[in-house]
Design a protein around this motif. Structure first.
Motif, PDB file in Angstrom:
ATOM      1  N   GLU A  76      -7.976  -2.511  -3.633  1.00 24.92           N
ATOM      2  CA  GLU A  76      -7.029  -2.363  -2.511  1.00 24.92           C
ATOM      3  C   GLU A  76      -8.245  -1.191  -1.876  1.00 24.92           C
ATOM      4  O   GLU A  76      -7.323  -1.689  -0.011  1.00 24.92           O
ATOM      5  CB  GLU A  76      -5.931  -1.034  -3.902  1.00 24.92           C
ATOM      6  N   THR A  80      -7.656  -2.478   2.341  1.00 17.31           N
ATOM      7  CA  THR A  80      -7.551  -1.193   3.577  1.00 17.31           C
ATOM      8  C   THR A  80      -8.583  -1.278   4.545  1.00 17.31           C
ATOM      9  O   THR A  80      -8.382  -1.298   5.425  1.00 17.31           O
ATOM     10  CB  THR A  80      -7.303  -0.034   2.954  1.00 17.31           C
ATOM     11  N   LEU A  88      -1.787  -6.170   0.564  1.00 10.01           N
ATOM     12  CA  LEU A  88      -1.898  -4.581  -0.174  1.00 10.01           C
ATOM     13  C   LEU A  88      -1.331  -3.590   0.009  1.00 10.01           C
ATOM     14  O   LEU A  88      -0.271  -3.569  -1.274  1.00 10.01           O
ATOM     15  CB  LEU A  88      -3.074  -3.693   1.367  1.00 10.01           C
ATOM     16  N   ARG A  92       0.434  -2.940  -4.037  1.00  9.03           N
ATOM     17  CA  ARG A  92       1.058  -2.157  -4.167  1.00  9.03           C
ATOM     18  C   ARG A  92       2.565  -2.277  -5.082  1.00  9.03           C
ATOM     19  O   ARG A  92       3.290  -1.381  -6.113  1.00  9.03           O
ATOM     20  CB  ARG A  92       1.173  -1.633  -3.650  1.00  9.03           C
TER      21      ARG A  92
END
Length: 290
Positions: A76, A80, A88, A92
Motif C-alpha cells: 500500500e 501511494t 490502491l 483496500r
C-alpha cells in the motif's frame, strides 16, 4: 421467526491434483480469472448476498489464500508513493469487504468433513456454503447465494442450487429429485451422490452453492464415510431430509468450475469478454482462431 443467513463457509482445502504441477505451489483457488483469483470472485458473491462473516477451510499448502486477504501495508505504501490510486483502492476494498476467518483441515476427508470444521463458528444459525473453486454467475440482479438464502428464510430447512446436466453426466454430481412447488423451486424427496444414469432420480445437479440448516452438523457426525472413503455432504443432507425440508433452486445463470483445465480456460475467456479494457482486442483475437 427464522434466523437470517449471516455467515458463509468456503471450503478450499483440496489438493487440486488435476492442476498439477502448478497446484503444488499455487492453490487452484488462487488461479487467476483475468486479474483476480477465483476465490475472490467467490467472496464477492457472498458479500453481494449480504454476508460479511466468512470462514475459509484451508490446508497447510493453501497459505497463499490467507495472504491474499490480509493487509499488505508495504505494498500500500509503495502504491501511494507511485500515485497508483486505482490499484490502491482495489487493494483496500479487497481487505475490507468482509470479516474472513481461517481454519485448517489437516487431512482431506471430503466436503462433509470440511463443513464439520465450521461447526463452532456457525453455531445455531443457517449458513451458506460456497465452493472455493467454482464461480457461479446469476443472470438476475440477485446472486445465487442470496436467492438460496431467501428460500431458507421463507421456507426454513436447507436449499441447494441446481442446474440441469445431460444424462450421461449425472454420475459426476449430487443429484436431487422431488416435486416442483413454485417455478424453479423443488421440494426434495431424494438426494443421491454421483448415481449411475439409470439410477438417478432426475438430471438436476447440485451446483456448488448451498444454504444449510445448522442441523446438518449432527447428521454429519453420524454419517459413515461414503464413496472414496470420504464423508459426503450429500449423504448427511439425505439423512437430514427426514427431519427438515430441503429445497433445490434451478437458477438462471452459469457455473464456471475451475477444478478442470478446459473450464478454467473457458472461464478466462468468458470473464475477459466482460472487461471493457481487453474485450475488443480479445474478440478480434478469437476471430483469428476460427
Amino acid at each position: 421467526m427464522r434466523k437470517p443467513v449471516r455467515k458463509a463457509v468456503i471450503p478450499a482445502a483440496g489438493y487440486g491434483t488435476r492442476f498439477l504441477p502448478i497446484s503444488k505451489a499455487v492453490p487452484k483457488e488462487m488461479l487467476p480469472l483475468v486479474d483476480k483469483p477465483v476465490i475472490q470472485y467467490v467472496v464477492e458473491e457472498a458479500v453481494a448476498s449480504g454476508i460479511t462473516d466468512i470462514l475459509m477451510i484451508i490446508s497447510r499448502s493453501k497459505r497463499a489464500i490467507e495472504e491474499h486477504f490480509h493487509p499488505a501495508f508495504d505494498l500500500e505504501a509503495e502504491l501511494t508513493t507511485k500515485g497508483r490510486g486505482e490499484e490502491l483502492e482495489a487493494l483496500r476494498t479487497l481487505q475490507s469487504m468482509a470479516r474472513i476467518h481461517f481454519v485448517w483441515q489437516p487431512k482431506m476427508g471430503g466436503l462433509g468433513d470440511a463443513i464439520l470444521y465450521a461447526r463452532d463458528h456457525v453455531g445455531d444459525e443457517p449458513f451458506a456454503v460456497l465452493l472455493g473453486d467454482t464461480v457461479v454467475n446469476s443472470n438476475t440482479d440477485k446472486p445465487v447465494t442470496r436467492q438460496l438464502a431467501d428460500v431458507v428464510e421463507k421456507h426454513g430447512g436447507s436449499a441447494v442450487a441446481l442446474q440441469q446436466v445431460p444424462p450421461e453426466k449425472v454420475s459426476r454430481y449430487g443429484i436431487l429429485g422431488g416435486q416442483e412447488i413454485e417455478p424453479g423451486l423443488i421440494r426434495a424427496n431424494t438426494f443421491v451422490e454421483k448415481p449411475k444414469a439409470e439410477e438417478a432420480p432426475s438430471n438436476l445437479a447440485v451446483s456448488a452453492r448451498y444454504v444449510l440448516s445448522p442441523g446438518i452438523f449432527e447428521h454429519l457426525l453420524k454419517t459413515p464415510p461414503g464413496k472414496g472413503g470420504e464423508l459426503q455432504l450429500t449423504d448427511a443432507m439425505a439423512s437430514l431430509m427426514a427431519e427438515e425440508t430441503l429445497h433445490g433452486l434451478r437458477y438462471d445463470g452459469a457455473r464456471h468450475d475451475i477444478g478442470n483445465k478446459l473450464d478454467f480456460i473457458k472461464a478466462n475467456i468468458h470473464f475477459g469478454l466482460q472487461r471493457g479494457d481487453i474485450a475488443p482486442a480479445l474478440k478480434e483475437y478469437l476471430k483469428t482462431l476460427v
